[in-house]
Design a protein around this motif. Structure first.
Motif, PDB file in Angstrom:
ATOM      1  N   SER A   1      17.196 -45.958 -43.416  1.00  0.00           N
ATOM      2  CA  SER A   1      18.035 -45.785 -44.720  1.00  0.00           C
ATOM      3  C   SER A   1      19.282 -46.364 -44.422  1.00  0.00           C
ATOM      4  N   PRO A   2      20.116 -46.992 -45.291  1.00  0.00           N
ATOM      5  CA  PRO A   2      21.313 -47.623 -44.978  1.00  0.00           C
ATOM      6  C   PRO A   2      22.266 -47.110 -44.251  1.00  0.00           C
ATOM      7  N   ALA A   3      23.226 -47.760 -43.274  1.00  0.00           N
ATOM      8  CA  ALA A   3      24.215 -47.112 -42.552  1.00  0.00           C
ATOM      9  C   ALA A   3      25.351 -46.734 -43.497  1.00  0.00           C
TER      10      ALA A   3
ATOM     11  N   CYS B   1      23.981 -47.243 -37.677  1.00  0.00           N
ATOM     12  CA  CYS B   1      22.749 -47.381 -38.605  1.00  0.00           C
ATOM     13  C   CYS B   1      22.747 -46.074 -39.581  1.00  0.00           C
ATOM     14  N   GLY B   2      21.738 -46.181 -40.309  1.00  0.00           N
ATOM     15  CA  GLY B   2      21.381 -44.734 -40.844  1.00  0.00           C
ATOM     16  C   GLY B   2      20.159 -44.017 -40.361  1.00  0.00           C
ATOM     17  N   GLY B   3      19.529 -43.346 -41.361  1.00  0.00           N
ATOM     18  CA  GLY B   3      18.435 -42.604 -40.819  1.00  0.00           C
ATOM     19  C   GLY B   3      17.211 -43.548 -40.100  1.00  0.00           C
ATOM     20  N   ILE B   4      16.655 -43.157 -38.763  1.00  0.00           N
ATOM     21  CA  ILE B   4      15.610 -44.158 -38.254  1.00  0.00           C
ATOM     22  C   ILE B   4      14.421 -43.159 -38.297  1.00  0.00           C
ATOM     23  N   GLY B   5      13.083 -43.895 -38.565  1.00  0.00           N
ATOM     24  CA  GLY B   5      12.050 -43.018 -38.191  1.00  0.00           C
ATOM     25  C   GLY B   5      10.837 -44.055 -38.543  1.00  0.00           C
TER      26      GLY B   5
ATOM     27  N   ILE C   1      12.760 -36.929 -37.901  1.00  0.00           N
ATOM     28  CA  ILE C   1      13.767 -36.489 -37.003  1.00  0.00           C
ATOM     29  C   ILE C   1      14.809 -37.736 -37.034  1.00  0.00           C
ATOM     30  N   SER C   2      15.199 -38.131 -38.245  1.00  0.00           N
ATOM     31  CA  SER C   2      16.063 -39.350 -38.280  1.00  0.00           C
ATOM     32  C   SER C   2      17.367 -39.303 -37.500  1.00  0.00           C
ATOM     33  N   ALA C   3      17.977 -38.065 -37.633  1.00  0.00           N
ATOM     34  CA  ALA C   3      19.143 -38.073 -36.895  1.00  0.00           C
ATOM     35  C   ALA C   3      19.099 -38.048 -35.407  1.00  0.00           C
TER      36      ALA C   3
ATOM     37  N   SER D   1      18.447 -41.884 -34.391  1.00  0.00           N
ATOM     38  CA  SER D   1      19.746 -42.709 -34.959  1.00  0.00           C
ATOM     39  C   SER D   1      20.687 -42.561 -33.835  1.00  0.00           C
TER      40      SER D   1
ATOM     41  N   ASN E   1      16.900 -31.725 -34.751  1.00  0.00           N
ATOM     42  CA  ASN E   1      17.242 -32.905 -35.894  1.00  0.00           C
ATOM     43  C   ASN E   1      18.169 -31.822 -37.068  1.00  0.00           C
TER      44      ASN E   1
ATOM     45  N   ILE F   1      23.569 -38.100 -41.223  1.00  0.00           N
ATOM     46  CA  ILE F   1      22.308 -38.899 -41.171  1.00  0.00           C
ATOM     47  C   ILE F   1      21.299 -38.105 -41.753  1.00  0.00           C
TER      48      ILE F   1
ATOM     49  N   GLN G   1      14.564 -40.624 -42.639  1.00  0.00           N
ATOM     50  CA  GLN G   1      14.874 -42.121 -43.229  1.00  0.00           C
ATOM     51  C   GLN G   1      14.184 -42.207 -44.722  1.00  0.00           C
TER      52      GLN G   1
ATOM     53  N   ARG H   1      18.188 -44.295 -48.619  1.00  0.00           N
ATOM     54  CA  ARG H   1      17.199 -45.581 -48.675  1.00  0.00           C
ATOM     55  C   ARG H   1      16.697 -45.780 -50.113  1.00  0.00           C
TER      56      ARG H   1
END
Lengths: 168, 281
Positions: A68-70, A76-80, A130-132, A135, B54, B63, B67, B107
């Motif tokens: 997801s956008p930063a 960065c934003g959300g990562i997964g 678990i994006s946070a 990230s 999380n 965050i 995502q 997103r």
């Protein structure tokens, strides 16, 4: 803990890959590239016409991820991970071009499992939702190829102790 | 006749989306904590622990919980004595989605058509909106972010009216287990039984947003929910497909009348992030 936790840095050596077993936990560091469906299509097209990719697949990993956008001021934003099986049709081409490490979510088709094993490559499972947490394991993130694809672009990311589990 | 400005709706939906993007539903957190307490598998415990972490990092770091900030799905129950002024309900919801996409930021995950162009709309519109009319002058909105992974693994079958509850349990459990880790278990299952082709899918979607873990008021369906949950948790897919005894957190069935020739069954899968809330205006 009844499972093994191993710290590794990309690129992984053939010995390091050989030492990994199903369900080992890996804390991964180093530089990798993201690619989802659209980026896979384009990467394979480049390889099929006999051209070079702008990065060396053998020295890195492909992470099936559309971040997801930063927000302003964030790395960065959300990562997964996204579902890996959608990338199955493209995986043999990338393995043939040297890819050794893939990170995603979910099972692979039996033919993909065989192709990954035959190439002495490894498939790591990252946890969805678990994006946070993930990230916080990203040291840097930049759009590397095809910014017009948005979340589906190729991002270059530097990881520090990114948690994942050996899937294949 | 009561009046409600569309701007008020827009602001409420915007606040709701901003809230569910970062803050886990306390009932989901509780259900996952309970799952962790009864989990047998060490890796599954490790993963559940990370999911619970999380929940606190997401609001602290701003965050998103996941995502994949999903498709915005809204169930609207509009009182027949309520009149929306200065615009439509649909405009208000889509304006809120657009604004939240920019500000959270979310997103951009929606393309303009499924097959040919697949151009990203870049602002997460359009939301998917279902509207029903109710008596009174209130507007009730159930607002959710539905991720693609779990949605892709959902399934529907027009079963034979001669099918037994055992057949239905097998159909559902086999389907969920075949999905494996792709829908991000532990899952919430929304199950529709009855109605017709489109109706049963809508029942399944609605069932997801019933109060988490509530037993069906009809004891026969409550038993069916309990059976499906027990069978799935005994069959070993587990958290993120890594094994253990927590494949599903909750099973909710909604049922409806149907044609004499039909027995429609739909299963809508929901990931453990389960981002949803309810707003009354």
């Amino acid at each position: 803990m009844s499972f093994k936790t191993i710290k590794l840095s990309l690129p992984l050596s053939p010995e390091e890959i050989l030492d990994l077993h199903y369900k080992d936990k890996v804390l991964l560091s180093g530089t990798l590239y993201t690619a989802r469906d659209q980026a896979h299509k384009r990467l394979c097209k480049i390889l099929q016409v006999g051209e070079q990719l702008p990065f060396d697949l053998a020295q890195t990993a492909i992470f099936y991820c559309g971040p997801s956008p930063a927000a302003a001021g964030k790395i960065c934003g959300g990562i997964g991970p996204t579902t890996s099986s959608r990338m199955d049709p493209f995986t043999p081409t990338l393995l043939h071009a040297g890819l050794k490490v893939m990170i995603g979510k979910g099972d692979r088709a039996p033919a993909t499992v065989d192709a990954i094993r035959a190439a002495n490559a490894i498939y790591l499972i990252a946890i969805g939702g678990i994006s946070a947490v993930l990230s916080r394991c990203i040291v840097s993130c930049e759009t590397f190829l095809w910014p017009e694809l948005g979340a589906e672009a190729v991002y270059k990311m530097q990881l520090k102790d990114f948690p994942c589990y050996v899937g294949i | 006749m009561h009046l409600l400005s569309s701007l008020k709706i827009q602001q409420a939906v915007y606040r709701a989306i901003s809230e569910i993007t970062f803050n886990c539903d306390p009932q989901v957190h509780q259900a996952l904590s309970k799952a962790m307490a009864n989990e047998h598998d060490e890796i599954a415990k490790d993963v559940l622990n990370t999911i619970l972490t999380n929940h606190s990092l997401s609001p602290a770091d701003k965050i998103p919980l996941c995502q994949d900030t999903g498709t915005t799905v809204v169930f609207a129950e509009l009182g027949t004595d309520l009149h929306i002024t200065d615009g439509s309900l649909y405009e208000a919801i889509n304006n809120a989605v657009r604004q939240a996409q920019q500000d959270c930021p979310l997103r951009a995950s929606i393309v303009n058509e499924a097959l040919f162009a697949r151009h990203n709309t870049l602002d997460n519109t359009p939301a998917i909106i279902h509207t029903e009319f109710t008596a009174g002058h209130a507007l009730r909105l159930v607002i959710a972010q539905k991720g693609g992974g779990a949605e892709n693994m959902s399934f529907l079958q027009m079963m034979s009216p001669a099918a037994s509850s055992d057949d239905i349990v097998s159909y559902i459990c086999d389907g969920v287990l075949a999905a494996g880790s792709r829908p991000c278990p532990p899952l919430i299952l929304g199950i529709g039984i009855g109605s017709n082709f489109e109706g049963v899918a809508l029942l399944a979607k609605k069932a997801i947003f019933e109060e988490l873990g509530r037993a069906n008021p009809d004891p026969r369906y409550a038993e069916l929910e309990a059976r499906i949950k027990a069978e799935l948790n005994a069959r070993g897919c587990g958290v993120q497909g890594l094994g253990g005894n927590n494949t599903v957190l909750a099973v909710h069935i909604l049922q409806a009348p149907c044609h004499i020739a039909s027995l429609p069954v739909a299963v809508n899968l929901e990931c453990h992030a389960h981002r949803h809330c309810e707003v009354w205006l």
